[in-house]
Design an enzyme around this catalytic site. Structure first.
Site, PDB file in Angstrom:
ATOM      1  N   VAL A 141       0.851  -1.197   0.000  1.00  0.00           N
ATOM      2  CA  VAL A 141       0.000   0.000   0.000  1.00  0.00           C
ATOM      3  C   VAL A 141       0.888   1.249   0.000  1.00  0.00           C
ATOM      4  O   VAL A 141       0.709   2.169  -0.813  1.00  0.00           O
ATOM      5  CB  VAL A 141      -0.952   0.002   1.230  1.00  0.00           C
ATOM      6  CG1 VAL A 141      -1.592   1.362   1.427  1.00  0.00           C
ATOM      7  CG2 VAL A 141      -2.015  -1.087   1.082  1.00  0.00           C
ATOM      8  N   ILE A 161      -6.404 -14.966   9.750  1.00  0.00           N
ATOM      9  CA  ILE A 161      -6.062 -16.389   9.632  1.00  0.00           C
ATOM     10  C   ILE A 161      -7.323 -17.228   9.473  1.00  0.00           C
ATOM     11  O   ILE A 161      -7.285 -18.323   8.948  1.00  0.00           O
ATOM     12  CB  ILE A 161      -5.232 -16.896  10.832  1.00  0.00           C
ATOM     13  CG1 ILE A 161      -6.028 -16.854  12.144  1.00  0.00           C
ATOM     14  CG2 ILE A 161      -3.925 -16.137  10.964  1.00  0.00           C
ATOM     15  CD1 ILE A 161      -5.421 -17.726  13.236  1.00  0.00           C
ATOM     16  N   ASP A 162      -8.469 -16.708   9.943  1.00  0.00           N
ATOM     17  CA  ASP A 162      -9.712 -17.499   9.933  1.00  0.00           C
ATOM     18  C   ASP A 162     -10.229 -17.774   8.516  1.00  0.00           C
ATOM     19  O   ASP A 162     -10.978 -18.715   8.298  1.00  0.00           O
ATOM     20  CB  ASP A 162     -10.810 -16.780  10.723  1.00  0.00           C
ATOM     21  CG  ASP A 162     -10.434 -16.565  12.176  1.00  0.00           C
ATOM     22  OD1 ASP A 162      -9.489 -17.238  12.632  1.00  0.00           O
ATOM     23  OD2 ASP A 162     -11.073 -15.732  12.849  1.00  0.00           O
ATOM     24  N   ARG A 214      -0.490 -43.469  19.987  1.00  0.00           N
ATOM     25  CA  ARG A 214      -1.486 -42.644  20.679  1.00  0.00           C
ATOM     26  C   ARG A 214      -2.464 -41.957  19.715  1.00  0.00           C
ATOM     27  O   ARG A 214      -2.194 -41.822  18.526  1.00  0.00           O
ATOM     28  CB  ARG A 214      -0.781 -41.528  21.461  1.00  0.00           C
ATOM     29  CG  ARG A 214      -0.203 -41.990  22.756  1.00  0.00           C
ATOM     30  CD  ARG A 214       0.630 -40.875  23.354  1.00  0.00           C
ATOM     31  NE  ARG A 214       1.087 -41.224  24.685  1.00  0.00           N
ATOM     32  CZ  ARG A 214       2.116 -40.656  25.300  1.00  0.00           C
ATOM     33  NH1 ARG A 214       2.799 -39.696  24.702  1.00  0.00           N
ATOM     34  NH2 ARG A 214       2.455 -41.024  26.512  1.00  0.00           N
ATOM     35  N   ARG A 267      -7.648 -52.080  12.498  1.00  0.00           N
ATOM     36  CA  ARG A 267      -6.887 -52.312  11.270  1.00  0.00           C
ATOM     37  C   ARG A 267      -5.389 -52.123  11.475  1.00  0.00           C
ATOM     38  O   ARG A 267      -4.597 -52.215  10.540  1.00  0.00           O
ATOM     39  CB  ARG A 267      -7.370 -51.349  10.191  1.00  0.00           C
ATOM     40  CG  ARG A 267      -8.574 -51.891   9.458  1.00  0.00           C
ATOM     41  CD  ARG A 267      -8.920 -51.046   8.235  1.00  0.00           C
ATOM     42  NE  ARG A 267      -7.769 -50.285   7.720  1.00  0.00           N
ATOM     43  CZ  ARG A 267      -7.790 -48.979   7.508  1.00  0.00           C
ATOM     44  NH1 ARG A 267      -8.854 -48.288   7.743  1.00  0.00           N
ATOM     45  NH2 ARG A 267      -6.729 -48.379   7.021  1.00  0.00           N
TER      46      ARG A 267
HETATM   47  O1  F6P Z   1      -9.656 -13.883  14.328  1.00  0.00           O
HETATM   48  C1  F6P Z   1      -8.425 -14.463  14.541  1.00  0.00           C
HETATM   49  C2  F6P Z   1      -8.391 -15.242  15.823  1.00  0.00           C
HETATM   50  O2  F6P Z   1      -7.091 -15.800  15.962  1.00  0.00           O
HETATM   51  C3  F6P Z   1      -9.454 -16.334  15.963  1.00  0.00           C
HETATM   52  O3  F6P Z   1      -9.119 -17.501  15.270  1.00  0.00           O
HETATM   53  C4  F6P Z   1      -9.479 -16.499  17.456  1.00  0.00           C
HETATM   54  O4  F6P Z   1     -10.747 -17.004  17.872  1.00  0.00           O
HETATM   55  C5  F6P Z   1      -9.256 -15.108  17.971  1.00  0.00           C
HETATM   56  O5  F6P Z   1      -8.625 -14.400  16.926  1.00  0.00           O
HETATM   57  C6  F6P Z   1      -8.402 -15.013  19.210  1.00  0.00           C
HETATM   58  O6  F6P Z   1      -8.392 -13.690  19.629  1.00  0.00           O
HETATM   59  P1  F6P Z   1      -7.313 -13.036  20.603  1.00  0.00           P
HETATM   60  O7  F6P Z   1      -6.052 -12.830  19.819  1.00  0.00           O
HETATM   61  O8  F6P Z   1      -7.948 -11.771  21.014  1.00  0.00           O
HETATM   62  O9  F6P Z   1      -7.059 -13.997  21.715  1.00  0.00           O
END
Ligand code: F6P
Length: 318
Positions: free
Chosen positions: A23, A126-127, A161, A210
């Site tokens: 940017v 990341i989600d 495990r 198995r």
């Molecule tokens: O939105 C990204 C994320 O890492 C989610 O996967 C997770 O639920 C949340 O943020 C965790 O948030 P914090 O960093 O506030 O603990």
């Protein structure tokens, strides 16, 4: 001469720095003035702005986190907070704001756009739960999870495990699903699909019969408490079960090539949009195939994981 500000908001994601760099450098290349906002929307309310130069984003393309820092701003959820932020931008004669972040941040961007600021969104979380697009940071997070699965698989086989591995994703199973397929997990538990615990247990038992050396169960956070799942599996199968919660390791680290390229293309495109006079849109796409979607559509959209991936994970792990 156009002026713009750029900020990162919400949970950080690897590749945010590469996006900031793109940017800033594209803006300067196009003859615009560019300001970096520290600590996301919170910093915008507090006037934490600094003018950026091409050099101020040197040596960051490979770094995780965000040099601008980030926040989940409660103040910005209030109308007063947003008014204050918009006033500040107007005082500084900044007409455009590039928001790099996930769903909540893009929604924040949409809200401030109603106050006369032109907002360009860049999806980074990341989600991977932003509708209509890939998000910066997802690929790196999935690769981090894979690395962990590989390591846990070694120790799981040595001991015969079962491992329950909890991954992030808030309300979204994308990380779990991608890592489950790429990591060859026996079962993947995600929020979008109701979990049939009986089926999960049955599959583990069949695997043991198995002669499978181990079982890897990936569970997205919030679907099922990982410790409870461990106890249940141990009780029902009689096999030693361990839990590994990967947590915030998934958020850091050097971004993968995929995330750096996506961030570079999206960052450059955001500036092209400003130059073209486009208003209140999100840069969307995958790799270097970039397009735009109105912010309003993004925040009203719903992203569903590809059910086919779930099928693939299920079939390939028999
Ligand atoms: O939105 C990204 C994320 O890492 C989610 O996967 C997770 O639920 C949340 O943020 C965790 O948030 P914090 O960093 O506030 O603990």
């Amino acid at each position: 001469l156009d002026s713009l500000a750029v900020l990162t908001s919400g949970g950080d994601a690897s590749g945010m720095n590469a996006a900031i760099r793109a940017v800033v450098r594209s803006a300067i290349y196009s003859g615009m003035e560019v300001y970096g906002v520290h600590q996301g929307f919170e910093g915008l309310i507090n006037g934490e702005l600094e003018q950026m130069s091409a050099g101020s984003v040197a040596d960051i393309i490979h770094r995780g986190g965000t040099i601008l820092q980030t926040s989940r701003s409660e103040n910005f959820r209030t109308e007063d907070g947003r008014e204050q932020a918009a006033c500040l931008l107007k005082e500084w004669d900044i007409g455009h704001l590039v928001v790099i972040g996930g769903n909540g941040s893009l929604r924040g961007g949409y809200e401030i756009s109603k106050l006369g600021i032109n907002v360009i969104g860049i999806p980074a979380t990341i989600d991977n739960d932003v509708p209509y697009t890939a998000s910066i940071g997802f690929d790196t997070a999935v690769n981090t999870v894979l690395e962990a699965i590989n390591r846990l698989r070694d120790t799981a086989s040595s001991h015969g495990r079962i491992f329950v591995i909890e991954v992030m994703g808030r309300d979204c199973g994308e990380i779990a699903l991608a890592a489950g397929v790429a990591g060859g997990a026996e079962s993947v538990l995600i929020p979008e699909i109701e979990t049939d615990l009986g089926q999960v247990l049955e599959k583990i038992k069949q695997g043991i019969e198995r002669g499978k050396a181990h079982s890897i169960i990936i569970v997205a956070e919030g679907v099922y408490p990982a410790m409870e799942l461990r106890d249940k599996i141990q009780e029902e199968t009689g096999h030693e079960t361990r839990v590994s919660i990967l947590g915030h390791t998934q958020r850091g680290g050097t971004p993968t090539a995929v995330d750096r390229i996506l961030a570079s293309c999206m960052g450059k495109h955001a500036i092209d949009l400003i130059a073209e006079g486009q208003r209140n849109v999100m840069v969307a796409g995958e790799g270097n195939r970039i397009f735009t979607i109105p912010l309003e559509e993004v925040i009203n959209g719903i992203r569903q994981p590809e059910m086919e991936m779930f099928e693939i994970a299920r079939i390939l792990s028999i």
